[in-house]
Design a protein around this motif. Structure first.
Motif, PDB file in Angstrom:
ATOM      1  N   ASP A  19       0.836  -1.194   0.000  1.00 40.88           N
ATOM      2  CA  ASP A  19       0.000   0.000   0.000  1.00 40.88           C
ATOM      3  C   ASP A  19       0.876   1.251   0.000  1.00 40.88           C
ATOM      4  O   ASP A  19       0.643   2.193  -0.738  1.00 40.88           O
ATOM      5  N   ARG A  20       1.891   1.240   0.857  1.00 41.73           N
ATOM      6  CA  ARG A  20       2.741   2.420   0.970  1.00 41.73           C
ATOM      7  C   ARG A  20       3.558   2.630  -0.297  1.00 41.73           C
ATOM      8  O   ARG A  20       3.759   3.755  -0.739  1.00 41.73           O
ATOM      9  N   HIS A  21       4.049   1.543  -0.877  1.00 43.13           N
ATOM     10  CA  HIS A  21       5.008   1.686  -1.968  1.00 43.13           C
ATOM     11  C   HIS A  21       4.344   1.854  -3.329  1.00 43.13           C
ATOM     12  O   HIS A  21       4.839   2.591  -4.165  1.00 43.13           O
ATOM     13  N   THR A  36      -2.482   2.177 -12.006  1.00 41.25           N
ATOM     14  CA  THR A  36      -2.022   2.170 -10.627  1.00 41.25           C
ATOM     15  C   THR A  36      -2.748   1.076  -9.858  1.00 41.25           C
ATOM     16  O   THR A  36      -3.974   0.985  -9.917  1.00 41.25           O
ATOM     17  N   LEU A  37      -1.996   0.251  -9.157  1.00 33.45           N
ATOM     18  CA  LEU A  37      -2.581  -0.810  -8.343  1.00 33.45           C
ATOM     19  C   LEU A  37      -2.480  -0.396  -6.881  1.00 33.45           C
ATOM     20  O   LEU A  37      -1.384  -0.180  -6.370  1.00 33.45           O
ATOM     21  N   ARG A  38      -3.622  -0.298  -6.231  1.00 38.95           N
ATOM     22  CA  ARG A  38      -3.667   0.200  -4.858  1.00 38.95           C
ATOM     23  C   ARG A  38      -4.031  -0.929  -3.909  1.00 38.95           C
ATOM     24  O   ARG A  38      -5.192  -1.291  -3.780  1.00 38.95           O
ATOM     25  N   GLY A  39      -3.039  -1.482  -3.261  1.00 32.38           N
ATOM     26  CA  GLY A  39      -3.278  -2.446  -2.212  1.00 32.38           C
ATOM     27  C   GLY A  39      -3.418  -3.878  -2.676  1.00 32.38           C
ATOM     28  O   GLY A  39      -3.430  -4.186  -3.873  1.00 32.38           O
ATOM     29  N   ASP A  61      -6.058  -9.056  -8.126  1.00 34.20           N
ATOM     30  CA  ASP A  61      -6.872  -9.047  -9.348  1.00 34.20           C
ATOM     31  C   ASP A  61      -6.012  -8.941 -10.600  1.00 34.20           C
ATOM     32  O   ASP A  61      -6.368  -9.469 -11.659  1.00 34.20           O
ATOM     33  N   ALA A  62      -4.854  -8.289 -10.494  1.00 35.39           N
ATOM     34  CA  ALA A  62      -4.034  -8.011 -11.680  1.00 35.39           C
ATOM     35  C   ALA A  62      -3.310  -9.233 -12.214  1.00 35.39           C
ATOM     36  O   ALA A  62      -2.959  -9.278 -13.399  1.00 35.39           O
ATOM     37  N   LEU A  63      -3.074 -10.236 -11.370  1.00 36.61           N
ATOM     38  CA  LEU A  63      -2.171 -11.318 -11.763  1.00 36.61           C
ATOM     39  C   LEU A  63      -2.541 -12.001 -13.079  1.00 36.61           C
ATOM     40  O   LEU A  63      -1.683 -12.155 -13.955  1.00 36.61           O
ATOM     41  N   PRO A  64      -3.778 -12.457 -13.292  1.00 35.58           N
ATOM     42  CA  PRO A  64      -4.066 -13.130 -14.568  1.00 35.58           C
ATOM     43  C   PRO A  64      -3.888 -12.234 -15.784  1.00 35.58           C
ATOM     44  O   PRO A  64      -3.562 -12.719 -16.871  1.00 35.58           O
ATOM     45  N   GLU A  74       4.887  -7.127  -1.114  1.00 31.73           N
ATOM     46  CA  GLU A  74       3.631  -7.805  -0.812  1.00 31.73           C
ATOM     47  C   GLU A  74       3.768  -9.268  -1.199  1.00 31.73           C
ATOM     48  O   GLU A  74       4.413  -9.600  -2.204  1.00 31.73           O
ATOM     49  N   ALA A  75       3.185 -10.140  -0.382  1.00 34.38           N
ATOM     50  CA  ALA A  75       3.131 -11.570  -0.677  1.00 34.38           C
ATOM     51  C   ALA A  75       1.694 -12.018  -0.467  1.00 34.38           C
ATOM     52  O   ALA A  75       1.131 -11.825   0.619  1.00 34.38           O
ATOM     53  N   LEU A  76       1.096 -12.578  -1.501  1.00 32.56           N
ATOM     54  CA  LEU A  76      -0.320 -12.925  -1.482  1.00 32.56           C
ATOM     55  C   LEU A  76      -0.522 -14.407  -1.737  1.00 32.56           C
ATOM     56  O   LEU A  76       0.224 -15.028  -2.498  1.00 32.56           O
ATOM     57  N   CYS A  77      -1.551 -14.946  -1.127  1.00 31.37           N
ATOM     58  CA  CYS A  77      -2.023 -16.295  -1.432  1.00 31.37           C
ATOM     59  C   CYS A  77      -3.368 -16.161  -2.138  1.00 31.37           C
ATOM     60  O   CYS A  77      -4.272 -15.476  -1.641  1.00 31.37           O
ATOM     61  N   LEU A  78      -3.504 -16.804  -3.300  1.00 31.90           N
ATOM     62  CA  LEU A  78      -4.753 -16.800  -4.061  1.00 31.90           C
ATOM     63  C   LEU A  78      -5.284 -18.221  -4.111  1.00 31.90           C
ATOM     64  O   LEU A  78      -4.583 -19.141  -4.561  1.00 31.90           O
TER      65      LEU A  78
END
Length: 407
Positions: A5-7, A29-32, A38-41, A144-148
């Motif tokens: 979020d900050r970066h 711009t991707l916020r959070g 959502d952007a990955l695919p 950021e590290a996310l699990c989908l």
């Protein structure tokens, strides 16, 4: 609020990334975490499954750069080495003058049988930690590290249950996000899951394997000695290309009807090849010069029939001949890349390298495609090569099984 979020989120839309290729070089711009998930695919062109995906982040505005995807190792003991390799590969794929300032990590995996979806991020958290440590050791902090998993996402970097609850957050409905709008504007489409794309290249159903393997045995016994014979190999090359030209004509005259799904279309294409035809062409394509000549069918009216033919041949490489799939799958990857389909190009070239990790042509194409290079210089070389030997060979009606089968 997470580090991402900050970066990444505080930038204006004119400066932030990722950047989608289009005529207007539109940026988003991707916020959070939600928008990153959502952007990955759209960044990959498909929905990854059972995958580690790490994307390089560059500069103060968080511009997205190179990316690395690796299947999640089934054995947790392999996670530290996998994390190290992913981090090293990500850094190696970036130019020295444009070193990443950080990274974003995605772990994509559906719940196992009997497993609750919320258990997936708990199970994968040690892998996320390994990736954060491996990237950090190379001065690429993970922002950021996310699990989908199962249509939801979790952040490994945020412990605040108000924004990142234990049950996760739902992903945005398809097509509703700024990234989806930008992707549509840029002509980028998501082509299904990685498993679905890879399934189009998988070997034939088991009940069809014995006949095809017998045909491959016979073709190898007949052709390989002649391919090694200086006095006979040119005859084999000519004959192989004549068979390929005939099959290309067959596929050209039978376009896939509108409305057919990929699996139905592939079954239809499989029915257009006899075991003997497929075997002769597969074995003949093991010759590098023959394969390079076949690569000339890469554009205009030849491209789609050739792509269908190479995919069908890749599916026929069964049993002891699975390594032979490298040649047709490399050709499938090349045609996909040449016609602008980088997603399927990467999938096909990865499959070719799985079949034969030492296939130099596949390795070079895979590297070039992943580096965002333009295929036009290679197309120009192949056009010149084709002109030098007089274009496509005439179709040979006597080869293989004779009459064209009905689809």
């Amino acid at each position: 609020m997470t580090h991402s979020d900050r970066h990444l989120a505080s930038q204006s839309s004119s400066d932030a990334a990722p950047e989608l290729a289009s005529e207007s070089a539109r940026r988003v711009t991707l916020r959070g975490p939600a928008e990153l998930a959502d952007a990955l695919p759209y960044l990959l062109g498909y929905h990854p499954d059972d995958s580690i995906v790490v994307i390089a982040v560059h500069g103060e505005h968080g511009r997205f750069g190179g990316r690395v995807r690796l299947g999640i190792p089934a054995v947790p003991g392999e996670w530290p080495e996998a994390a190290r390799q992913v981090a090293v590969c990500l850094l190696a794929g970036c130019e020295e003058a444009d070193r990443p300032t950080g990274a974003v990590v995605y772990l994509c995996q559906d719940a196992r049988a009997g497993e609750d979806a919320a258990a997936v991020p708990v199970r994968l958290r040690p892998l996320a930690q390994e990736l954060r440590a491996a990237c950090g050791a190379l001065d690429m902090p993970v922002f950021e590290a996310l699990c989908l998993s199962g249509g939801r996402f979790w952040s490994f970097c945020c412990e605040d249950p108000r924004c990142c609850p234990p049950e996760g957050n739902e992903l945005e409905p398809p097509g509703s996000s700024p990234m989806a709008a930008a992707a549509t504007y840029a002509g980028i489409r998501v082509q299904g899951t990685l498993k679905e794309l890879a399934a189009r290249l998988a070997p034939l159903a088991p009940h069809r394997v014995p006949l095809q393997e017998q045909a491959l045995d016979a073709a190898a016994a007949d052709l390989l000695p002649r391919m090694l014979d200086v006095s006979a190999k040119e005859v084999v090359r000519t004959r192989t290309l004549e068979i390929a030209a005939r099959l290309l004509d067959r596929f050209s005259s039978a376009p896939i009807p509108a409305g057919r799904g990929p699996s139905e279309a592939d079954l239809s294409d499989d029915a257009r090849l006899s075991e003997a035809e497929a075997a002769s062409l597969i074995v003949g394509l093991q010759d590098r010069i023959t394969r390079d000549r076949a690569a000339e069918w890469m554009e205009e009216e030849d491209a789609q029939p050739a792509l269908r033919l190479w995919r069908a041949l890749g599916r026929r490489c069964v049993g002891a001949f699975t390594e032979y799939a490298a040649a047709p799958l490399t050709l499938a990857g090349w045609v996909s890349w040449s016609t602008g389909d980088e997603t399927n190009a990467r999938v096909a070239l990865s499959a070719a390298l799985e079949a034969d990790p030492e296939c130099v042509f596949a390795r070079l194409l895979h590297s070039a495609c992943n580096s965002g290079l333009d295929p036009e210089p290679l197309r120009g070389t192949l056009r010149g090569q084709r002109a030098a030997h007089g274009g496509r060979p005439e179709a040979c009606r006597g080869a293989g099984s004779g009459a064209d089968p009905e689809a």
